[in-house]
Design a protein around this motif. Structure first.
Motif, PDB file in Angstrom:
ATOM      1  N   ALA A  26       0.788  -1.042  -0.035  1.00 49.44           N
ATOM      2  CA  ALA A  26       0.060  -0.058  -0.205  1.00 49.44           C
ATOM      3  C   ALA A  26       0.756   1.256   0.099  1.00 49.44           C
ATOM      4  CB  ALA A  26      -0.850   0.000   1.226  1.00 49.44           C
ATOM      5  N   ILE A  27       1.923   1.137   0.814  1.00 48.60           N
ATOM      6  CA  ILE A  27       2.971   2.403   0.811  1.00 48.60           C
ATOM      7  C   ILE A  27       3.337   2.413  -0.503  1.00 48.60           C
ATOM      8  CG2 ILE A  27       4.998   3.272   1.751  1.00 48.60           C
ATOM      9  CD1 ILE A  27       4.272   1.793   4.369  1.00 48.60           C
ATOM     10  N   MET A  28       3.987   1.714  -1.195  1.00 50.75           N
ATOM     11  CA  MET A  28       4.734   1.692  -2.382  1.00 50.75           C
ATOM     12  C   MET A  28       3.663   2.279  -3.422  1.00 50.75           C
ATOM     13  SD  MET A  28       7.203  -1.517  -2.733  1.00 50.75           S
ATOM     14  CE  MET A  28       6.287  -2.766  -2.244  1.00 50.75           C
ATOM     15  N   ILE A  29       2.645   1.634  -3.644  1.00 52.26           N
ATOM     16  CA  ILE A  29       1.613   2.026  -4.620  1.00 52.26           C
ATOM     17  C   ILE A  29       1.110   3.560  -4.388  1.00 52.26           C
ATOM     18  CG2 ILE A  29      -0.644   1.526  -5.722  1.00 52.26           C
ATOM     19  CD1 ILE A  29      -0.092  -1.374  -5.257  1.00 52.26           C
ATOM     20  N   GLY A  30       0.566   3.626  -2.863  1.00 48.75           N
ATOM     21  CA  GLY A  30       0.160   5.013  -2.573  1.00 48.75           C
ATOM     22  C   GLY A  30       1.241   6.333  -2.833  1.00 48.75           C
ATOM     23  N   SER A  31       2.382   5.609  -2.324  1.00 42.83           N
ATOM     24  CA  SER A  31       3.312   6.807  -2.535  1.00 42.83           C
ATOM     25  C   SER A  31       3.279   7.397  -4.116  1.00 42.83           C
ATOM     26  CB  SER A  31       4.772   6.433  -2.139  1.00 42.83           C
ATOM     27  OG  SER A  31       4.499   6.105  -0.597  1.00 42.83           O
ATOM     28  N   MET A  32       3.457   6.133  -4.983  1.00 46.12           N
ATOM     29  CA  MET A  32       3.807   6.563  -6.579  1.00 46.12           C
ATOM     30  C   MET A  32       2.690   7.664  -7.015  1.00 46.12           C
ATOM     31  SD  MET A  32       6.049   6.429  -8.771  1.00 46.12           S
ATOM     32  CE  MET A  32       5.684   7.964  -9.452  1.00 46.12           C
ATOM     33  N   CYS A  33       1.329   6.987  -6.501  1.00 45.82           N
ATOM     34  CA  CYS A  33       0.079   7.860  -7.089  1.00 45.82           C
ATOM     35  C   CYS A  33       0.093   9.129  -6.382  1.00 45.82           C
ATOM     36  CB  CYS A  33      -1.073   6.860  -6.615  1.00 45.82           C
ATOM     37  SG  CYS A  33      -1.239   5.285  -7.735  1.00 45.82           S
ATOM     38  N   ALA A  34       0.484   9.173  -5.135  1.00 49.60           N
ATOM     39  CA  ALA A  34       0.399  10.560  -4.416  1.00 49.60           C
ATOM     40  C   ALA A  34       1.199  11.718  -4.981  1.00 49.60           C
ATOM     41  CB  ALA A  34       0.775  10.344  -2.783  1.00 49.60           C
ATOM     42  N   ILE A  35       2.478  11.106  -5.275  1.00 49.53           N
ATOM     43  CA  ILE A  35       3.765  12.078  -6.017  1.00 49.53           C
ATOM     44  C   ILE A  35       3.178  12.481  -7.337  1.00 49.53           C
ATOM     45  CG2 ILE A  35       5.990  12.299  -6.774  1.00 49.53           C
ATOM     46  CD1 ILE A  35       6.644  10.280  -4.524  1.00 49.53           C
ATOM     47  N   SER A  36       2.584  11.521  -8.155  1.00 49.32           N
ATOM     48  CA  SER A  36       2.091  11.833  -9.635  1.00 49.32           C
ATOM     49  C   SER A  36       0.991  12.834  -9.186  1.00 49.32           C
ATOM     50  CB  SER A  36       1.691  10.562  -9.938  1.00 49.32           C
ATOM     51  OG  SER A  36       2.581   9.754 -10.426  1.00 49.32           O
ATOM     52  N   TYR A  37      -0.059  12.651  -8.430  1.00 53.75           N
ATOM     53  CA  TYR A  37      -1.037  13.538  -8.309  1.00 53.75           C
ATOM     54  C   TYR A  37      -0.862  14.733  -7.595  1.00 53.75           C
ATOM     55  CZ  TYR A  37      -6.140  14.144  -7.886  1.00 53.75           C
ATOM     56  OH  TYR A  37      -7.545  14.530  -8.143  1.00 53.75           O
ATOM     57  N   LEU A  38       0.279  14.981  -7.018  1.00 55.41           N
ATOM     58  CA  LEU A  38       0.821  16.309  -6.665  1.00 55.41           C
ATOM     59  C   LEU A  38       1.249  17.085  -7.877  1.00 55.41           C
ATOM     60  CD1 LEU A  38       1.818  18.177  -4.410  1.00 55.41           C
ATOM     61  CD2 LEU A  38       3.912  16.882  -4.311  1.00 55.41           C
ATOM     62  N   ALA A  39       1.859  16.420  -8.719  1.00 53.58           N
ATOM     63  CA  ALA A  39       2.396  17.245  -9.999  1.00 53.58           C
ATOM     64  C   ALA A  39       1.158  17.903 -10.619  1.00 53.58           C
ATOM     65  CB  ALA A  39       3.305  16.417 -10.908  1.00 53.58           C
ATOM     66  N   VAL A  40      -0.036  16.935 -10.701  1.00 54.27           N
ATOM     67  CA  VAL A  40      -1.171  17.458 -11.386  1.00 54.27           C
ATOM     68  C   VAL A  40      -1.771  18.783 -10.956  1.00 54.27           C
ATOM     69  CG1 VAL A  40      -3.535  16.855 -11.780  1.00 54.27           C
ATOM     70  CG2 VAL A  40      -1.913  15.048 -12.235  1.00 54.27           C
ATOM     71  N   TYR A  41      -1.716  18.697  -9.536  1.00 54.63           N
ATOM     72  CA  TYR A  41      -2.510  19.737  -8.775  1.00 54.63           C
ATOM     73  C   TYR A  41      -1.414  21.010  -8.732  1.00 54.63           C
ATOM     74  CZ  TYR A  41      -6.949  17.984  -7.784  1.00 54.63           C
ATOM     75  OH  TYR A  41      -8.550  17.643  -7.875  1.00 54.63           O
ATOM     76  N   ILE A  42      -0.065  20.650  -8.796  1.00 58.82           N
ATOM     77  CA  ILE A  42       0.632  22.097  -9.066  1.00 58.82           C
ATOM     78  C   ILE A  42       0.577  22.689 -10.207  1.00 58.82           C
ATOM     79  CG2 ILE A  42       3.120  22.722  -9.365  1.00 58.82           C
ATOM     80  CD1 ILE A  42       4.037  20.483  -7.446  1.00 58.82           C
ATOM     81  N   ALA A  43       0.234  21.836 -11.419  1.00 64.56           N
ATOM     82  CA  ALA A  43      -0.041  22.583 -12.592  1.00 64.56           C
ATOM     83  C   ALA A  43      -1.595  23.178 -12.695  1.00 64.56           C
ATOM     84  CB  ALA A  43      -0.147  21.374 -13.805  1.00 64.56           C
ATOM     85  N   ARG A  44      -2.293  22.293 -12.080  1.00 56.69           N
ATOM     86  CA  ARG A  44      -3.775  22.993 -12.105  1.00 56.69           C
ATOM     87  C   ARG A  44      -3.878  24.281 -11.569  1.00 56.69           C
ATOM     88  NH1 ARG A  44      -8.851  20.086  -9.649  1.00 56.69           N
ATOM     89  NH2 ARG A  44      -8.794  22.134  -9.094  1.00 56.69           N
ATOM     90  N   ASN A  45      -3.106  24.534 -10.393  1.00 56.99           N
ATOM     91  CA  ASN A  45      -3.338  25.982  -9.530  1.00 56.99           C
ATOM     92  C   ASN A  45      -2.107  26.931 -10.263  1.00 56.99           C
ATOM     93  OD1 ASN A  45      -5.034  25.538  -7.070  1.00 56.99           O
ATOM     94  ND2 ASN A  45      -3.852  23.705  -7.417  1.00 56.99           N
ATOM     95  N   ILE A  46      -1.567  26.349 -11.176  1.00 56.26           N
ATOM     96  CA  ILE A  46      -0.733  27.668 -11.568  1.00 56.26           C
ATOM     97  C   ILE A  46      -1.206  28.895 -12.018  1.00 56.26           C
ATOM     98  CG2 ILE A  46       1.007  28.170 -13.386  1.00 56.26           C
ATOM     99  CD1 ILE A  46       2.406  26.667 -10.946  1.00 56.26           C
ATOM    100  N   LEU A  47      -2.310  28.697 -13.029  1.00 54.32           N
ATOM    101  CA  LEU A  47      -2.741  29.922 -13.746  1.00 54.32           C
ATOM    102  C   LEU A  47      -3.644  30.754 -12.567  1.00 54.32           C
ATOM    103  CD1 LEU A  47      -3.824  31.509 -16.193  1.00 54.32           C
ATOM    104  CD2 LEU A  47      -5.890  30.121 -16.218  1.00 54.32           C
ATOM    105  N   SER A  48      -4.133  30.141 -11.694  1.00 54.86           N
ATOM    106  CA  SER A  48      -4.768  30.768 -10.600  1.00 54.86           C
ATOM    107  C   SER A  48      -3.736  31.641  -9.696  1.00 54.86           C
ATOM    108  CB  SER A  48      -5.520  29.981  -9.596  1.00 54.86           C
ATOM    109  OG  SER A  48      -5.823  30.329  -8.461  1.00 54.86           O
ATOM    110  N   THR A  49      -2.632  30.929  -9.405  1.00 59.01           N
ATOM    111  CA  THR A  49      -1.713  32.084  -8.739  1.00 59.01           C
ATOM    112  C   THR A  49      -0.885  33.106  -9.418  1.00 59.01           C
ATOM    113  OG1 THR A  49       0.099  30.226  -9.332  1.00 59.01           O
ATOM    114  CG2 THR A  49      -1.093  29.996  -7.493  1.00 59.01           C
ATOM    115  N   VAL A  50      -0.865  33.097 -10.882  1.00 63.69           N
ATOM    116  CA  VAL A  50      -0.262  33.860 -11.534  1.00 63.69           C
ATOM    117  C   VAL A  50      -1.254  34.628 -12.135  1.00 63.69           C
ATOM    118  CG1 VAL A  50       1.874  32.474 -12.009  1.00 63.69           C
ATOM    119  CG2 VAL A  50      -0.119  32.707 -13.758  1.00 63.69           C
ATOM    120  N   SER A  51      -2.330  34.753 -11.922  1.00 61.65           N
ATOM    121  CA  SER A  51      -3.369  35.464 -12.712  1.00 61.65           C
ATOM    122  C   SER A  51      -3.194  36.932 -12.219  1.00 61.65           C
ATOM    123  CB  SER A  51      -4.961  34.929 -12.430  1.00 61.65           C
ATOM    124  OG  SER A  51      -5.210  34.907 -11.011  1.00 61.65           O
ATOM    125  N   PRO A  52      -3.060  37.346 -10.832  1.00 60.37           N
ATOM    126  CA  PRO A  52      -2.675  38.831 -10.606  1.00 60.37           C
ATOM    127  C   PRO A  52      -1.693  39.288 -11.386  1.00 60.37           C
ATOM    128  CG  PRO A  52      -3.306  37.621  -8.768  1.00 60.37           C
ATOM    129  CD  PRO A  52      -2.893  36.563  -9.744  1.00 60.37           C
TER     130      PRO A  52
END
Length: 399
Positions: free
Chosen positions: A10-36
């Motif tokens: 669970a730790i191995m699979i969960g860690s890989m998925c969590a790190i991948s999903y972190l990259a998704v949400y960094i990208a998702r929030n970029i436009l919001s943070t730089v919009s000003p």
């Protein structure tokens, strides 16, 4: 203390998925943070930002629907790996053609579509290869990293000009895509990840009928409501801080980072609240919507900036607790249906279609009803969540 083999898996699979999903949400929030930044230097207008966010959410939503179904048939290493890589390329292209409207809109929309290739297959691989009592914990880790993506995006936005922010994010996505593909290939060879272990129950009358028994209708409505808050409201938070509370660009980015870092705690707080209500998703979601509606109402009356921001953060945080019940507990419980990826994709589709429509509405409504009117709308949404979460039927408890 010795860790069991199932826990290690669970730790191995969960860690890989969590790190991948972190990259998704960094990208998702970029436009919001730089919009000003982009609005102040004249690169884009508030309406342009609204259109881009709506396009992104729409493509992400339809992508979830399509890729969710495909994810039940294609291995996650292909879906997740190539989805991240192609999204990274799209982020590289975006700042290079900022004066070419069609290219900019297309690049950002396609980024949304490619990132939609991650969540459904990721949830499926967790639910099918991790023990049922451990799967929700992996899902909670994914929820945490998704919320953590916002403050990380805020830090990047505070340190670099917006053009470089998109390029850095593109590099993160490409690197993460390559790592994800390689690691899942290793998992397959070592037997850590296996496929086709669950399928639709024999004698069932159809996919829709099965999912209705699993209360898909109620959770679809919860998906729509929480999707607007966790996606659209958070997206407009930096603009709210700069336009309504009159903070500078840098201060708004810093406040956004701190606020979303606090909000990320919702993933863990939700587990504690879930246990407090004796693993009852219905009661937990109901409490979360009640708390969120109260906090949004308090935002309307809070004149002090610190108090105002505090209630805004609490409103989003508590709404995210209801969302955690959906994504971290309900979706993994669908593994016996053999349709985890498809069902999760559908729920995400509904969530982001609501976000897409609401983002454009919010952008066009600010000048008409003001920020106070928008906050009142958000409070009203939480009241709808209260009504939906009332205990008409007992949700199935996950043990």
């Amino acid at each position: 203390m010795k860790i069991s083999s199932s826990a290690k898996k669970a730790i191995m699979i969960g860690s890989m998925c969590a790190i991948s999903y972190l990259a998704v949400y960094i990208a998702r929030n970029i436009l919001s943070t730089v919009s000003p930044q982009m609005i102040n230097d004249g690169s884009l207008t508030t309406e342009d930002i609204g259109t881009l966010s709506s396009l992104y959410f729409a493509f992400y939503a339809f992508g979830q629907l399509i890729n969710g179904i495909i994810g039940d048939k294609i291995k996650p290493k292909f879906m997740m790996g190539f989805g991240l890589i192609f999204a990274g390329v799209s982020n590289f292209i975006f700042p290079l053609f900022i004066k070419t409207t069609l290219v900019v809109y297309s690049a950002y929309a396609l980024s949304g579509f490619f990132l939609s290739m991650i969540y459904g297959p990721m949830t499926k691989v967790i639910s099918e290869n991790v023990e049922p009592h451990l799967a929700p914990r992996c899902a909670v880790a994914n929820t945490f990293t998704s919320l953590l993506g916002s403050p990380i995006a805020g830090v990047i936005a505070a340190l670099f000009v917006w053009q470089n922010v998109f390029k850095i994010t593109g590099g993160i996505l490409v690197l993460m895509g390559a790592v994800c593909f390689a690691v899942f290939r290793i998992f397959e060879k070592k037997g850590i990840v296996k496929y086709g272990q669950f399928s639709k129950p024999k004698g069932s009358k159809g996919s829709v009928g099965i999912l209705i028994k699993y209360k898909i209708i109620k959770f679809t409505i919860i998906s729509v409501i929480t999707g607007i808050v966790r996606t659209t409201v958070v997206f407009w938070l930096p603009t709210y801080l700069s336009q309504h509370l009159h903070f500078s660009e840098k201060t708004s980015a810093l406040l956004f980072t701190v606020s979303t870092l606090v909000i990320s705690a919702a993933a863990f707080i939700s587990v504690a609240v879930y246990e407090l209500f004796k693993r009852d998703m219905e009661k937990t979601a109901l409490w979360a919507f009640v708390a969120s509606s109260f906090c949004f109402i308090m935002v309307l009356f809070a004149k002090n900036a610190v108090v105002n921001i505090s209630f805004m953060v609490l409103a989003i945080l508590t709404a995210n607790i209801a969302a955690t019940m959906l994504w971290s507990f309900y979706c993994p419980s669908l593994r016996n249906t053999g349709m985890v990826s498809g069902a999760t994709g559908f729920l995400d589709f509904m969530s982001y279609m609501a976000a897409s429509l609401s983002s454009k509405i919010f952008a066009n409504s600010v000048g008409v009803v003001g920020w106070g009117g928008l906050i009142a709308m958000w409070a009203a949404l939480m009241v709808v969540g209260i009504i939906v979460s009332l205990p008409y039927n007992k949700f199935k408890k996950i043990k």
